[in-house]
Design an enzyme around this catalytic site. Structure first.
Site, PDB file in Angstrom:
ATOM      1  N   LYS A 101       1.133  -1.496  -0.035  1.00  0.00           N
ATOM      2  CA  LYS A 101      -0.190  -0.110   0.046  1.00  0.00           C
ATOM      3  C   LYS A 101       0.719   1.567   0.121  1.00  0.00           C
ATOM      4  O   LYS A 101       2.194   1.164   0.592  1.00  0.00           O
ATOM      5  CB  LYS A 101      -0.919  -0.015   1.127  1.00  0.00           C
ATOM      6  N   ASP A 133      -6.696   3.944  -4.903  1.00  0.00           N
ATOM      7  CA  ASP A 133      -7.371   4.124  -3.589  1.00  0.00           C
ATOM      8  C   ASP A 133      -8.553   5.506  -3.012  1.00  0.00           C
ATOM      9  O   ASP A 133      -8.800   6.310  -3.551  1.00  0.00           O
ATOM     10  CB  ASP A 133      -6.958   3.942  -1.905  1.00  0.00           C
TER      11      ASP A 133
HETATM   12  P1  NDP Z   1     -13.262   7.571  -2.514  1.00  0.00           P
HETATM   13  O1  NDP Z   1     -12.340   8.434  -2.500  1.00  0.00           O
HETATM   14  O2  NDP Z   1     -13.703   6.805  -3.870  1.00  0.00           O
HETATM   15  O3  NDP Z   1     -14.543   8.451  -0.965  1.00  0.00           O
HETATM   16  C1  NDP Z   1     -14.374   7.810   0.272  1.00  0.00           C
HETATM   17  C2  NDP Z   1     -15.666   7.974   0.273  1.00  0.00           C
HETATM   18  O4  NDP Z   1     -15.341   8.208   2.210  1.00  0.00           O
HETATM   19  C3  NDP Z   1     -15.844   9.554   0.731  1.00  0.00           C
HETATM   20  O5  NDP Z   1     -17.523   9.745   0.136  1.00  0.00           O
HETATM   21  C4  NDP Z   1     -15.580  10.329   1.999  1.00  0.00           C
HETATM   22  O6  NDP Z   1     -16.314  12.019   2.279  1.00  0.00           O
HETATM   23  C5  NDP Z   1     -15.012   9.518   2.930  1.00  0.00           C
HETATM   24  N1  NDP Z   1     -14.261   8.942   3.785  1.00  0.00           N
HETATM   25  C6  NDP Z   1     -13.031   9.301   3.132  1.00  0.00           C
HETATM   26  N2  NDP Z   1     -12.544   9.400   4.778  1.00  0.00           N
HETATM   27  C7  NDP Z   1     -13.050   9.792   5.362  1.00  0.00           C
HETATM   28  C8  NDP Z   1     -13.387   9.735   7.010  1.00  0.00           C
HETATM   29  N3  NDP Z   1     -12.281  10.440   7.538  1.00  0.00           N
HETATM   30  N4  NDP Z   1     -14.932  10.255   7.459  1.00  0.00           N
HETATM   31  C9  NDP Z   1     -15.887   9.983   6.938  1.00  0.00           C
HETATM   32  N5  NDP Z   1     -15.712   9.707   5.743  1.00  0.00           N
HETATM   33  C10 NDP Z   1     -14.968   9.889   5.200  1.00  0.00           C
HETATM   34  O7  NDP Z   1     -12.254   5.897  -2.065  1.00  0.00           O
HETATM   35  P2  NDP Z   1     -13.018   4.551  -2.509  1.00  0.00           P
HETATM   36  O8  NDP Z   1     -13.902   4.600  -2.489  1.00  0.00           O
HETATM   37  O9  NDP Z   1     -12.486   3.593  -3.405  1.00  0.00           O
HETATM   38  O10 NDP Z   1     -12.433   3.648  -0.906  1.00  0.00           O
HETATM   39  C11 NDP Z   1     -13.750   3.792  -0.030  1.00  0.00           C
HETATM   40  C12 NDP Z   1     -12.943   2.865   1.055  1.00  0.00           C
HETATM   41  O11 NDP Z   1     -13.568   1.359   0.337  1.00  0.00           O
HETATM   42  C13 NDP Z   1     -11.918   2.649   2.049  1.00  0.00           C
HETATM   43  O12 NDP Z   1     -11.820   2.092   2.656  1.00  0.00           O
HETATM   44  C14 NDP Z   1     -10.494   2.047   0.483  1.00  0.00           C
HETATM   45  O13 NDP Z   1      -9.767   1.501   1.444  1.00  0.00           O
HETATM   46  C15 NDP Z   1     -11.573   0.536   0.356  1.00  0.00           C
HETATM   47  N6  NDP Z   1     -11.318   0.233  -0.512  1.00  0.00           N
HETATM   48  C16 NDP Z   1     -11.442   0.622  -1.957  1.00  0.00           C
HETATM   49  C17 NDP Z   1     -11.011   0.107  -3.314  1.00  0.00           C
HETATM   50  C18 NDP Z   1     -11.165   0.498  -4.596  1.00  0.00           C
HETATM   51  O14 NDP Z   1     -11.191  -0.334  -5.479  1.00  0.00           O
HETATM   52  N7  NDP Z   1     -11.047   1.953  -4.939  1.00  0.00           N
HETATM   53  C19 NDP Z   1     -10.635  -1.072  -3.414  1.00  0.00           C
HETATM   54  C20 NDP Z   1     -10.772  -1.994  -1.373  1.00  0.00           C
HETATM   55  C21 NDP Z   1     -11.131  -1.257  -0.342  1.00  0.00           C
HETATM   56  P3  NDP Z   1     -15.137  12.726   2.002  1.00  0.00           P
HETATM   57  O15 NDP Z   1     -15.560  13.440   0.423  1.00  0.00           O
HETATM   58  O16 NDP Z   1     -16.645  13.400   2.135  1.00  0.00           O
HETATM   59  O17 NDP Z   1     -13.767  12.897   2.602  1.00  0.00           O
HETATM   60  O1  2IT Z   2      -8.028  -1.827  -1.119  1.00  0.00           O
HETATM   61  C1  2IT Z   2      -7.947  -2.460  -2.233  1.00  0.00           C
HETATM   62  O2  2IT Z   2      -7.983  -3.704  -2.576  1.00  0.00           O
HETATM   63  C2  2IT Z   2      -7.903  -1.028  -3.374  1.00  0.00           C
HETATM   64  N1  2IT Z   2      -7.256  -0.627  -2.539  1.00  0.00           N
HETATM   65  C3  2IT Z   2      -7.436  -2.110  -4.780  1.00  0.00           C
HETATM   66  C4  2IT Z   2      -6.111  -1.755  -5.015  1.00  0.00           C
HETATM   67  C5  2IT Z   2      -5.483  -2.491  -6.864  1.00  0.00           C
HETATM   68  O3  2IT Z   2      -4.337  -2.987  -6.501  1.00  0.00           O
HETATM   69  O4  2IT Z   2      -6.214  -2.429  -6.502  1.00  0.00           O
END
Ligand code: NDP
Ligand code: 2IT
Length: 448
Positions: free
Chosen positions: A130, A170
């Site tokens: 990461k 992420d």
């Molecule tokens: P984005 O940046 O697209 O969206 C993040 C969302 O979470 C936003 O709505 C944001 O709100 C909110 N958020 C972030 N930090 C906080 C906080 N401290 N408190 C409250 N709300 C918060 O990210 P993703 O959707 O890609 O990721 C979301 C989660 O999923 C993370 O935990 C990530 O590690 C996990 N994930 C993502 C993957 C991917 O492919 N993208 C794969 C697997 C897991 P705001 O805009 O107000 O900050």
């Molecule tokens: O938390 C996760 O699994 C991700 N943000 C996706 C990682 C990736 O390499 O696609």
């Protein structure tokens, strides 16, 4: 856990805390895995002798560097950035990059550690890593984000490669950032390679990668409910977050006949009593993805915005935390239980605190941990790597079919390893299944 197992756990965690002081998120992630695997691990003499648990909790390396960039008005800024290359026993390091002001070494070590076992569960050849920075993309211009990405890649490029380490997105890193990073990598290396995933569809990206995490989470939830003679049809689902994972989870839920009743961001909650419709979701998605707006700006009939609230006070059948770590605590869990929640399916990484997990377990709530239920994103990243290596691209249906199969297989592994006196502990199942494979590989490699 027996008394001996508990004593061993305490002893191990004392050492880990001493070696990693102030890294509370990393300690939390390790304690969860150690709790699940110790009863098995303590019976494996060869693994104990090889100190697999001690070694697997130590990253192969942590690269830490400064990223200097210039604002539009000509001011110089410096941010911190890291790449945690945790473990490459099963394949090249693989995992996302996060841009968020809360990013620090502890957060990236917890995420890199979780990624090892998640990637192992996918069945694809990927190690765990990461990276990210405490850079806050919010309020920055497109040009500022571009300059920041170029500067970050100017250092990162020497540490990554299609057979070494393959970053992706992420929190705060989506298609725009991956494109800037990829462009700079190509300029520095003078060659095209599949060194990042989540690329644009016209330059090596995979169909369905954008949707994969959210869709995969719903596929897992469906499998978990089916295992317990239930379905998603008609279920109300409280979703947190309104980013990549949350939006595509909501989309797939609607397609499955479930009702997503909330979305949220760090400022508040959007509530739709009768469920967000497909048209409403499309409007929200455009606002978030294209205009980079906030949920407070959503003015849609049938939805209400509540500032400073999270979704866990809303009565629902299923909870899908899709925002960030430790966003659902013990009090939230008790409220959800009181309101009749039957399942929690994590889209985010470690969104549930240890105390909240205990409350769900003790009250018979089905609980899918992120390393199983959100593995669809990295799985399709793995498929993107395969397509790049073969110089071909699969259709949306082909990728989606593979994603469904991978999520079903992960569910099966969780059931096989997590069954305890007739009940399925998905947290244990995912941890044990993910761990065994990596530990076995490490043992085979000898003392490296
Ligand atoms: P984005 O940046 O697209 O969206 C993040 C969302 O979470 C936003 O709505 C944001 O709100 C909110 N958020 C972030 N930090 C906080 C906080 N401290 N408190 C409250 N709300 C918060 O990210 P993703 O959707 O890609 O990721 C979301 C989660 O999923 C993370 O935990 C990530 O590690 C996990 N994930 C993502 C993957 C991917 O492919 N993208 C794969 C697997 C897991 P705001 O805009 O107000 O900050
Ligand atoms: O938390 C996760 O699994 C991700 N943000 C996706 C990682 C990736 O390499 O696609």
């Amino acid at each position: 856990m027996t008394d001996t197992e508990q004593t061993e756990l305490r002893k191990f965690m004392r050492g880990l805390r001493k070696r990693n002081p102030y890294q509370s998120e990393f300690q939390q992630a390790v304690e969860e895995i150690a709790t699940s695997v110790l009863p098995w691990y303590l019976k494996q003499d060869a693994y104990l002798k090889a100190e697999i648990l001690e070694r697997i909790t130590e990253p192969d390396r942590v690269i830490s560097f400064r990223v200097t960039w210039e604002t539009d008005s000509g001011e110089i800024r410096a941010n911190r950035a890291w790449r945690v290359q945790f473990n490459n026993s099963l394949g090249p390091y693989k995992g996302g990059l996060r841009f968020h002001p809360d990013v620090n070494e502890s957060v990236l070590k917890f995420l890199g550690f979780e990624q090892i076992f998640k990637n192992s569960l996918t069945g694809l050849p990927m190690g765990g890593a990461k990276g990210g920075s405490n850079f806050n993309p919010k309020g920055k211009s497109e040009r500022e984000v571009m300059r920041f990405c170029y500067s970050l890649m100017t250092e990162l490029h020497r540490h990554i490669g299609e057979d070494t380490d393959v970053p992706a997105g992420d929190i705060g890193v989506g298609a725009r950032e991956i494109s800037f990073l990829f462009g700079q990598y190509m300029r520095l290396e003078n060659r095209w390679s599949g060194v990042l995933t989540g690329k644009g569809l016209s330059f090596g990206g995979s169909a369905v990668r954008t949707e994969a995490t959210g869709w995969g989470c719903v596929y897992f939830c469906e499998a978990m409910l089916k295992q317990h003679d239930q379905s998603l049809e008609g279920k109300s689902v409280a979703i947190s977050g309104s980013g990549n994972v949350a939006l595509y989870a909501a989309q797939k839920l609607i397609e499955k006949g479930a009702k997503p009743i909330t979305l949220s961001d760090s400022k508040g909650l959007l509530y739709a009593k009768d469920g967000i419709t497909e048209e409403q979701l499309e409007t929200i998605r455009k606002l978030k993805e294209q205009e980079r707006g906030r949920l407070a700006d959503v003015k849609i009939k049938g939805t209400q915005y509540h500032a400073s609230q999270n979704p866990w006070g809303v009565a629902c059948d299923v909870a899908m935390p899709c925002a960030t770590q430790n966003e659902l605590d013990e009090e939230d869990a008790k409220t959800l239980i009181k309101n009749g929640v039957i399942a929690v399916c994590e889209g985010a990484n470690m969104p549930t605190t240890a105390e909240a997990m205990k409350a769900f377990r003790e009250n018979g709530v089905l609980h899918a941990p992120g390393k199983a239920s959100n593995a669809g994103g990295v799985a399709v990243s793995g498929l993107e790597q395969s397509q790049n290596a073969m110089r071909i691209s699969w259709s949306r249906d082909e990728v989606d079919d593979r994603l469904k199969k991978i999520m079903q297989d992960i569910h099966t592994r969780c059931v096989e390893e997590g069954e305890q006196s007739g009940r399925i502990n998905y947290v244990n199942g995912a941890n044990i299944a993910g761990f065994k494979k990596v530990a076995t590989a490490m043992l085979a490699y000898g003392a490296i």
